[in-house]
Design an enzyme around this catalytic site. Structure first.
Site, PDB file in Angstrom:
ATOM      1  N   ARG A 162      90.260  92.705 -24.115  1.00  0.00           N
ATOM      2  CA  ARG A 162      90.880  92.201 -23.022  1.00  0.00           C
ATOM      3  C   ARG A 162      91.580  93.416 -22.129  1.00  0.00           C
ATOM      4  NH1 ARG A 162      95.017  87.804 -21.053  1.00  0.00           N
ATOM      5  NH2 ARG A 162      93.783  87.006 -19.189  1.00  0.00           N
ATOM      6  N   HIS A 181      90.473  94.681 -18.376  1.00  0.00           N
ATOM      7  CA  HIS A 181      91.518  94.497 -17.157  1.00  0.00           C
ATOM      8  C   HIS A 181      91.660  95.897 -16.576  1.00  0.00           C
ATOM      9  CE1 HIS A 181      93.228  90.340 -17.220  1.00  0.00           C
ATOM     10  NE2 HIS A 181      92.104  90.286 -17.865  1.00  0.00           N
ATOM     11  N   ASP A 187      90.167 103.915 -16.066  1.00  0.00           N
ATOM     12  CA  ASP A 187      91.115 105.316 -15.787  1.00  0.00           C
ATOM     13  C   ASP A 187      92.469 105.080 -16.199  1.00  0.00           C
ATOM     14  OD1 ASP A 187      92.067 103.538 -14.159  1.00  0.00           O
ATOM     15  OD2 ASP A 187      91.715 104.422 -12.097  1.00  0.00           O
ATOM     16  N   ASN A 247      98.335  90.309 -15.574  1.00  0.00           N
ATOM     17  CA  ASN A 247      98.372  91.264 -16.672  1.00  0.00           C
ATOM     18  C   ASN A 247      99.480  91.044 -17.438  1.00  0.00           C
ATOM     19  OD1 ASN A 247      95.848  92.469 -15.988  1.00  0.00           O
ATOM     20  ND2 ASN A 247      96.886  94.136 -14.862  1.00  0.00           N
ATOM     21  N   PRO A 292      88.996  88.763 -12.080  1.00  0.00           N
ATOM     22  CA  PRO A 292      88.528  87.101 -11.876  1.00  0.00           C
ATOM     23  C   PRO A 292      89.633  86.221 -12.278  1.00  0.00           C
ATOM     24  CG  PRO A 292      87.456  88.195 -13.574  1.00  0.00           C
ATOM     25  CD  PRO A 292      88.220  89.235 -13.074  1.00  0.00           C
ATOM     26  N   HIS A 317      85.107  86.335 -25.632  1.00  0.00           N
ATOM     27  CA  HIS A 317      85.874  84.812 -25.702  1.00  0.00           C
ATOM     28  C   HIS A 317      85.524  84.400 -27.225  1.00  0.00           C
ATOM     29  CE1 HIS A 317      86.782  84.430 -20.914  1.00  0.00           C
ATOM     30  NE2 HIS A 317      87.597  85.681 -21.586  1.00  0.00           N
TER      31      HIS A 317
HETATM   32  C1  HEM Z   1      85.038  85.969 -14.900  1.00  0.00           C
HETATM   33  C2  HEM Z   1      85.234  86.509 -16.203  1.00  0.00           C
HETATM   34  C3  HEM Z   1      86.588  86.303 -16.900  1.00  0.00           C
HETATM   35  C4  HEM Z   1      87.419  85.220 -16.849  1.00  0.00           C
HETATM   36  C5  HEM Z   1      87.574  84.184 -15.851  1.00  0.00           C
HETATM   37  C6  HEM Z   1      88.431  85.330 -17.892  1.00  0.00           C
HETATM   38  C7  HEM Z   1      89.374  84.531 -18.040  1.00  0.00           C
HETATM   39  C8  HEM Z   1      90.360  84.442 -19.234  1.00  0.00           C
HETATM   40  C9  HEM Z   1      91.541  83.652 -19.424  1.00  0.00           C
HETATM   41  C10 HEM Z   1      91.982  82.714 -18.388  1.00  0.00           C
HETATM   42  C11 HEM Z   1      92.065  83.910 -20.346  1.00  0.00           C
HETATM   43  C12 HEM Z   1      93.211  83.460 -21.325  1.00  0.00           C
HETATM   44  C13 HEM Z   1      94.476  84.049 -20.891  1.00  0.00           C
HETATM   45  C14 HEM Z   1      95.843  83.291 -21.523  1.00  0.00           C
HETATM   46  O1  HEM Z   1      95.977  82.039 -21.293  1.00  0.00           O
HETATM   47  O2  HEM Z   1      96.706  84.078 -21.932  1.00  0.00           O
HETATM   48  C15 HEM Z   1      91.347  85.251 -21.222  1.00  0.00           C
HETATM   49  C16 HEM Z   1      91.361  85.534 -22.444  1.00  0.00           C
HETATM   50  C17 HEM Z   1      90.587  86.496 -22.953  1.00  0.00           C
HETATM   51  N1  HEM Z   1      89.680  87.567 -22.436  1.00  0.00           N
HETATM   52 FE1  HEM Z   1      88.692  86.700 -20.722  1.00  0.00          FE
HETATM   53  N2  HEM Z   1      87.920  86.315 -18.608  1.00  0.00           N
HETATM   54  C18 HEM Z   1      86.764  86.800 -18.250  1.00  0.00           C
HETATM   55  C19 HEM Z   1      86.024  87.812 -18.695  1.00  0.00           C
HETATM   56  C20 HEM Z   1      86.483  88.912 -19.834  1.00  0.00           C
HETATM   57  C21 HEM Z   1      85.813  89.839 -20.332  1.00  0.00           C
HETATM   58  C22 HEM Z   1      84.850  90.422 -19.462  1.00  0.00           C
HETATM   59  C23 HEM Z   1      86.598  90.270 -21.304  1.00  0.00           C
HETATM   60  C24 HEM Z   1      86.089  91.456 -22.360  1.00  0.00           C
HETATM   61  C25 HEM Z   1      84.981  92.165 -22.233  1.00  0.00           C
HETATM   62  C26 HEM Z   1      87.618  89.036 -21.728  1.00  0.00           C
HETATM   63  C27 HEM Z   1      87.988  89.182 -22.790  1.00  0.00           C
HETATM   64  C28 HEM Z   1      89.161  88.196 -23.217  1.00  0.00           C
HETATM   65  C29 HEM Z   1      89.988  88.143 -24.489  1.00  0.00           C
HETATM   66  C30 HEM Z   1      89.644  89.037 -25.609  1.00  0.00           C
HETATM   67  C31 HEM Z   1      90.978  87.292 -24.318  1.00  0.00           C
HETATM   68  C32 HEM Z   1      91.964  86.759 -25.329  1.00  0.00           C
HETATM   69  C33 HEM Z   1      93.106  87.631 -25.171  1.00  0.00           C
HETATM   70  C34 HEM Z   1      94.074  87.329 -26.172  1.00  0.00           C
HETATM   71  O3  HEM Z   1      93.860  86.656 -27.097  1.00  0.00           O
HETATM   72  O4  HEM Z   1      95.433  87.827 -25.936  1.00  0.00           O
HETATM   73  N3  HEM Z   1      87.560  88.574 -20.572  1.00  0.00           N
HETATM   74  N4  HEM Z   1      90.221  85.271 -20.283  1.00  0.00           N
END
Ligand code: HEM
Length: 332
Positions: A66, A70, A78, A95, A163, A193
Site C-alpha cells: 500500500r 500511495h 519518488d 494516508n 482513488p 487486496h
Molecule cells: C481504485 C483503486 C483502489 C482503491 C479504491 C483502494 C481502496 C482501499 C481501501 C478503502 C482500503 C482499506 C483502508 C482501511 O480501511 O484502512 C485499502 C487497503 C489496502 N489497499 Fe487499496 N485501493 C486501491 C488500489 C490499491 C492498489 C493498486 C494497491 C497495491 C498495489 C492497494 C493495496 C492495498 C493494501 C495492501 C491494503 C491493506 C492495507 C493494510 O492492511 O494496512 N490498493 N485499499
C-alpha cells in the site's frame, strides 16, 4: 535519390539524439547498484531487513504494497510520501493509516552504514516491497532501480490522484490510464487486496445502510454479510478492522488469485472491488484471473510497471540521507 538519402540520415540523427536524451536522463534498470556500494550487496541487505520484519509481523506485506501504491500514484515513485512535515503527503487524511515507514527507515540505516548517500529511498520502497511480496507468496520478480528522491512533498497533491473508496470503476480506469497503467494493470494490482485489512468505517454502509435504504447490499453474499457484521457491529464505538481476504484457502496474509474467485462469488469485502465484476471492461479480466495459474508472475510484472510511474532519474531529485528529511532546507 539524393534527397531521399538525406532524409534517411536526418531520420537516423533524430533517432540517435532521442536515444542519447534517454540515456542522459537515465533509466531504471535491474542491478543498478551493482558495484556502487563497494563489495556490499544492496538488495541482499534490504532483503535481510524485510525478512527480519516479516518473521515478526507478516502484515508488512500489506503495509509495503500500500505504501508503494500511495507513493507512486501521487506525483510518481519518488519517496515523497516518506517525508515528515506538517503539510506533507503522509499527513493527508487518506494516508493516515499507512504503515511500514519503520521498515524503510531500518533498510535506509542499514545501507547508509555500507555506502552513505548512494541508495535512494524511492528504490528502497521498490526493493522492500518486492521482497515482501515474495515472502507473502506473490512470486519473485526482478526490481528495476535507479530512482532518485523528491526534494519536497505536499498533502494537496493527493487531491486528484488517490482513488477514494467510493470511486467508480470508469473513473479509476481513467486515473490509472493517466499514469500509463492499463485496465489489466489496474485489475492485477488490485490483487494486492488479497492481503491486509479494511476498517469497518469503510464498509459499514454496505452492511447496514446501502444507498440510505437501511438494508445491506443485496448482491453481497449473505453469509459474508453476517460474518462482517459480527466484526463490525452497527453501533460500535471503536473502528475495528476485518481482513480484506475472508475466504482464501491459504489465509489472509498470502497474495493469491483467490481474491478474484471471491469477487466472482460476490464475496468482495470492499465495495469498489466488487464493482469490478459489474463493469464491461474489468469483469472479463476478473473472470480470467479467477482461473489463472500465472497470477504471481503477472502481479509482479504489474508492480514493476507501477514502480516506474513518474520516476526521477539521472540528475533530477536527490539521494536523501534520511528518508524522512530532504537534504536541503527542511519543510515547515
Ligand atoms: C481504485 C483503486 C483502489 C482503491 C479504491 C483502494 C481502496 C482501499 C481501501 C478503502 C482500503 C482499506 C483502508 C482501511 O480501511 O484502512 C485499502 C487497503 C489496502 N489497499 Fe487499496 N485501493 C486501491 C488500489 C490499491 C492498489 C493498486 C494497491 C497495491 C498495489 C492497494 C493495496 C492495498 C493494501 C495492501 C491494503 C491493506 C492495507 C493494510 O492492511 O494496512 N490498493 N485499499
Amino acid at each position: 535519390m539524393k534527397v531521399a538519402t538525406a532524409e534517411v540520415s536526418v531520420g537516423l540523427w533524430v533517432i540517435m539524439l532521442a536515444n542519447w536524451a534517454v540515456l542522459c536522463r537515465g533509466a531504471l534498470r535491474v542491478g543498478f547498484y551493482g558495484g556502487k556500494c563497494g563489495i556490499a550487496d544492496v538488495e541482499a541487505t534490504v532483503a535481510g531487513v524485510v525478512t527480519g520484519q516479516f518473521v515478526r509481523d507478516p502484515t508488512i506485506v500489506a503495509s509495503l504494497l500500500r505504501l508503494q501504491f500511495h507513493d507512486c500514484i501521487v506525483g510518481g515513485c519518488d519517496a515523497s510520501l516518506l517525508l515528515d512535515g506538517m503539510k506533507s503527503e503522509k499527513r493527508a487524511t487518506p494516508n493516515l493509516r499507512l504503515r511500514g515507514y519503520n521498515i524503510i527507515d531500518e533498510a535506509k540505516a542499514a545501507v547508509e552504514k555500507l555506502c552513505p548517500g548512494v541508495v535512494s529511498c524511492a528504490d528502497l520502497i521498490a526493493i522492500a516491497t518486492r521482497d515482501a511480496v515474495f515472502l507473502g507468496g506473490g512470486g519473485r520478480y526482478d526490481v528495476r532501480t535507479g530512482r532518485r528522491d523528491s526534494l519536497a512533498s505536499a498533502a494537496h497533491n493527493l487531491n486528484s490522484s488517490l482513488p477514494s473508496p467510493s470511486i467508480s470503476v470508469s473513473e479509476s480506469i481513467k486515473l490509472f490510464a493517466d499514469k500509463g497503467l492499463t485496465p489489466t494493470d489496474m485489475v492485477l494490482l488490485l490483487g494486492a487486496h488479497s492481503v491486509g485489512v479494511v476498517h469497518c468505517s469503510n464498509i459499514k454502509d454496505g452492511l447496514y445502510n446501502m444507498k440510505n435504504t437501511g438494508r445491506f447490499e443485496p448482491s453481497m453474499d449473505h453469509l459474508l454479510v453476517n460474518e462482517l457484521k459480527s466484526r463490525c457491529p452497527e453501533n460500535a464505538t471503536t473502528d475495528n478492522t476485518v481482513n480484506l481476504d475472508q475466504s482464501s484457502p491459504v489465509g489472509p496474509f498470502t497474495i493469491d488469485s483467490a481474491y478474484y474467485k471471491q469477487l466472482m462469488s460476490n464475496r468482495g469485502v470492499l465495495k469498489f472491488d466488487q464493482k469490478l465484476t459489474l463493469h464491461p471492461v474489468t469483469r472479463p479480466l476478473v473472470a480470467n484471473l479467477a482461473n489463472s495459474l500465472d497470477f504471481p508472475t503477472r502481479f509482479g510484472a504489474a508492480v514493476v510497471k507501477l514502480g516506474a510511474v513518474g520516476v526521477l532519474t539521472g540528475t533530477s531529485g536527490e539521494i536523501r540521507r534520511s528518508c524522512r528529511v530532504p537534504n536541503g532546507p527542511h519543510l515547515p
